[in-house]
Design an enzyme around this catalytic site. Sequence first.
Site, PDB file in Angstrom:
ATOM      1  N   SER A   1      31.030   6.693  29.653  1.00 33.89           N
ATOM      2  CA  SER A   1      32.325   6.021  29.716  1.00 33.89           C
ATOM      3  C   SER A   1      32.489   5.124  30.941  1.00 33.89           C
ATOM      4  O   SER A   1      33.033   4.015  30.815  1.00 33.89           O
ATOM      5  CB  SER A   1      33.447   7.047  29.663  1.00 33.89           C
TER       6      SER A   1
ATOM      7  N   THR B   1      37.162  14.540  27.807  1.00 33.47           N
ATOM      8  CA  THR B   1      36.055  15.003  26.981  1.00 33.47           C
ATOM      9  C   THR B   1      35.952  16.513  27.088  1.00 33.47           C
ATOM     10  O   THR B   1      36.798  17.176  27.711  1.00 33.47           O
ATOM     11  CB  THR B   1      34.744  14.285  27.385  1.00 33.47           C
TER      12      THR B   1
ATOM     13  N   LYS C   1      39.985  18.869  25.766  1.00 32.16           N
ATOM     14  CA  LYS C   1      40.879  18.143  24.859  1.00 32.16           C
ATOM     15  C   LYS C   1      42.062  18.990  24.405  1.00 32.16           C
ATOM     16  O   LYS C   1      43.197  18.501  24.326  1.00 32.16           O
ATOM     17  CB  LYS C   1      40.097  17.619  23.653  1.00 32.16           C
TER      18      LYS C   1
ATOM     19  N   ASN D   1      42.230  12.882  23.682  1.00 30.65           N
ATOM     20  CA  ASN D   1      41.067  12.288  24.358  1.00 30.65           C
ATOM     21  C   ASN D   1      41.459  11.108  25.237  1.00 30.65           C
ATOM     22  O   ASN D   1      40.597  10.508  25.881  1.00 30.65           O
ATOM     23  CB  ASN D   1      39.995  11.870  23.343  1.00 30.65           C
TER      24      ASN D   1
ATOM     25  N   ASP E   1      39.891   9.048  18.556  1.00 28.40           N
ATOM     26  CA  ASP E   1      38.599   9.235  17.898  1.00 28.40           C
ATOM     27  C   ASP E   1      38.620   8.769  16.448  1.00 28.40           C
ATOM     28  O   ASP E   1      37.735   8.045  15.991  1.00 28.40           O
ATOM     29  CB  ASP E   1      38.187  10.704  17.949  1.00 28.40           C
TER      30      ASP E   1
ATOM     31  N   GLY F   1      30.862  18.950   8.334  1.00 25.78           N
ATOM     32  CA  GLY F   1      31.260  19.512   9.617  1.00 25.78           C
ATOM     33  C   GLY F   1      32.757  19.715   9.661  1.00 25.78           C
ATOM     34  O   GLY F   1      33.509  19.118   8.865  1.00 25.78           O
ATOM     35  N   ALA F   2      33.217  20.563  10.576  1.00 32.74           N
ATOM     36  CA  ALA F   2      34.644  20.855  10.662  1.00 32.74           C
ATOM     37  C   ALA F   2      35.096  21.050  12.105  1.00 32.74           C
ATOM     38  O   ALA F   2      36.141  21.640  12.351  1.00 32.74           O
ATOM     39  CB  ALA F   2      34.982  22.098   9.835  1.00 32.74           C
ATOM     40  N   GLY F   3      34.322  20.544  13.070  1.00 30.26           N
ATOM     41  CA  GLY F   3      34.701  20.624  14.478  1.00 30.26           C
ATOM     42  C   GLY F   3      35.723  19.569  14.841  1.00 30.26           C
ATOM     43  O   GLY F   3      36.324  18.913  13.976  1.00 30.26           O
TER      44      GLY F   3
ATOM     45  N   TYR G   1      24.915   9.401  18.239  1.00 29.13           N
ATOM     46  CA  TYR G   1      24.472   8.058  18.653  1.00 29.13           C
ATOM     47  C   TYR G   1      23.213   8.092  19.520  1.00 29.13           C
ATOM     48  O   TYR G   1      22.783   7.046  20.015  1.00 29.13           O
ATOM     49  CB  TYR G   1      25.594   7.293  19.364  1.00 29.13           C
TER      50      TYR G   1
ATOM     51  N   GLY H   1      26.474   6.003  15.231  1.00 29.87           N
ATOM     52  CA  GLY H   1      27.591   6.569  15.972  1.00 29.87           C
ATOM     53  C   GLY H   1      28.052   5.765  17.164  1.00 29.87           C
ATOM     54  O   GLY H   1      29.093   6.084  17.755  1.00 29.87           O
TER      55      GLY H   1
END
Length: 291
Positions: free
Chosen positions: A30, A75, A79, A100, A115, A140-142, A233, A254
């Site tokens: 970042s 991050t 969060k 975020n 996001d 996925g489910a995060g 990514y 990504g």
Amino acid sequence: MSVDGVGRAAPTGATRVAAVIGDPVRHSRSPLIMNAAFAAAALDWVYVAFEVPAGGVPAALGGVRALGIAGLSVTMPHKDAVAEAVDELSDDARQLGAVNCVVNDGGTLRGHNTDGVGFVDAVGAEAGASPAGMSCVVVGAGGAARSVVLALARAGAAEVVVVNRARERAEEAAALAGDRGRVVAPAAAGPVLAEAGLVVNATSVGMQEPPGGATPFDPAVLHAGQLVADLVYQPLLTPLLAEAGRRGATPVDGLGMLVHQAGAAFELWTGTPAPLEAMAAAARRSLRPEG
């Protein structure tokens, strides 16, 4: 804005500060991306990283207020804690229970989650496509998956199917899409993956994998006419995206989401359109091996 002896923008007494907090955070890209953005936009801003340990969010946000830090990126693992500690939440941040991006408005801290919108914007920029009317599958489910599910529903997806081993987490994620969300077990996911217009890998499977490495599902179901996105990514071309391309699907890496969610934060802080090309170039440079 002044310039130092080697041609870089140098901070002044009026320089505004933004930062990222996390633990760990020294690996964060970042600062490179955001400082490139401030330079491209000719803004007298600087962006730094602060490592904040677990339990340190209240003190960190107190520092943001006391020091007048204008914007904050958040991050892992903070969060959720930041969502509980800020003064106000955007609709997305409230539904997700995760922040975020924080805007400091004269000491009032407003929490956002960029996001999901970053993902949708990346799909539009990279593939020239909109999820509107599409059948979408999120693997996925995060936290990242939940952001994508909500954003796809907001963008008008016809349905959002969540595929995840833990059923309860999958149901919680799918609920963010309202009556357009549903859950399918991984063992039964082949047909919905084959029928989807957009497939999203929101797991870490494929991260740092070599060519021919692991994929989050059997890619034999993929075909031409589909969009296949991977939130990973590094590498940019994950095993899943390589297989998708071989089967005629359009791969979306990504990096776009990373850049566009940062661009959304930039605009919230500065009120200035984000210089996305400069941000993407900085992000790509950060992925190159050193030496």
